[in-house]
Scaffold this active site. Structure first.
Site, short mmCIF file in Angstrom:
data_model
loop_
_atom_site.label_atom_id
_atom_site.label_comp_id
_atom_site.label_asym_id
_atom_site.label_seq_id
_atom_site.Cartn_x
_atom_site.Cartn_y
_atom_site.Cartn_z
N CYS A 114 1.07 -0.33 6.17
CA CYS A 114 0.97 1.09 6.51
C CYS A 114 2.40 1.62 6.75
O CYS A 114 3.24 1.52 5.85
CB CYS A 114 0.05 1.22 7.72
SG CYS A 114 -0.30 2.86 8.33
N ASP A 161 -7.16 4.70 -1.99
CA ASP A 161 -6.37 5.18 -0.86
C ASP A 161 -5.97 6.63 -1.08
O ASP A 161 -5.11 6.93 -1.92
CB ASP A 161 -5.12 4.29 -0.71
CG ASP A 161 -4.34 4.58 0.56
OD1 ASP A 161 -4.49 5.67 1.14
OD2 ASP A 161 -3.54 3.71 0.96
N HIS A 188 -7.13 2.39 1.86
CA HIS A 188 -5.99 2.17 2.76
C HIS A 188 -6.41 1.22 3.89
O HIS A 188 -7.51 1.31 4.42
CB HIS A 188 -5.53 3.50 3.35
CG HIS A 188 -4.26 3.40 4.13
ND1 HIS A 188 -3.02 3.36 3.53
CD2 HIS A 188 -4.03 3.31 5.47
CE1 HIS A 188 -2.09 3.25 4.46
NE2 HIS A 188 -2.67 3.22 5.65
#
Length: 218
Positions: A114, A161, A188
């Site tokens: 991330c 994502d 994600h």
């Protein structure tokens, strides 16, 4: 085990460590926007089980010591707020402090998730401390795609994502033809088993590729 690091600007921060201190090679693990939580510690323990000395710097210590969150809506908003208050330059100082703590290791890799995935890319480009970098779903990489990596880099993205659309992944591929860009049928955060978007198949494949990548380059 938790240790204290000191960055080049004098800032002190905590870091989680795992693995034998005399391991030949080391890995720096970079957090999501949720702090050095149980997921990140699990990641560290996994790489330690592969024979690495591992360290995860608490990058939010510059704002508030000991930040550790889950994955609820309020956690996400709080994490975004913390991330906005830490500059890339500050984070890189803390990342290099973590690398310095692995100075007895022959080679050091970096892996991040991330926000940490974006920081992993920056560390590969702006620091000379690392011999390999594996970036997992870093949403900020596309806008930084023209940076020049100083070590081999691997990237992992989920095609579902929404924060990293396919056009961004393609732009990264075009700008960085030497980077190994892997795309999965996943969303994600697919590598975190504490998130609703966790995908065990994609996670296992990406983790296997990362392990092999580090084995080849560290």
């Amino acid at each position: 085990m938790t240790i204290t690091l000191t960055a080049a600007d004098g800032h002190t921060l905590q870091a989680y460590t795992a693995g034998a201190e005399d391991a030949e090679r080391g890995i720096v693990v970079l957090q999501e926007i949720f702090g050095v939580n149980s997921h990140i510690r699990d990641v560290c323990d996994f790489y330690a089980s592969k024979g690495y000395r591992v360290i995860a710097p608490a990058l939010f210590d510059r704002i508030e010591p000991g930040v550790e969150m889950g994955y609820t809506g309020p956690d996400i908003e709080r994490g975004k707020d913390f991330k906005a208050k830490v500059s890339y330059e500050e984070a890189l100082k803390d990342i290099e402090a973590a690398a310095a703590a692995l100075s007895s290791q022959k080679k050091i890799g970096v892996v991040g998730f991330c926000w940490g995935g974006t920081l992993t890319w920056l560390a590969a480009c702006r620091s000379g401390a690392f011999s390999a970098a594996s970036c997992w779903y870093g949403a900020g990489i596309a806008e930084l795609r023209d940076e020049k990596a100083r070590c081999p880099v691997q990237m992992h993205f989920g095609e579902k994502d929404k924060s990293i659309p396919p056009a961004d992944v393609e732009a990264i591929r075009n700008a960085q033809p030497n980077v190994d860009v892997c795309v999965y049928d996943a969303d994600h955060g697919f590598g975190c088993d504490q998130r609703g978007s966790y995908d065990p198949v994609a996670s296992e494949l990406a983790r296997t590729r990362t392990v092999e990548f580090f084995k080849a380059n560290l």
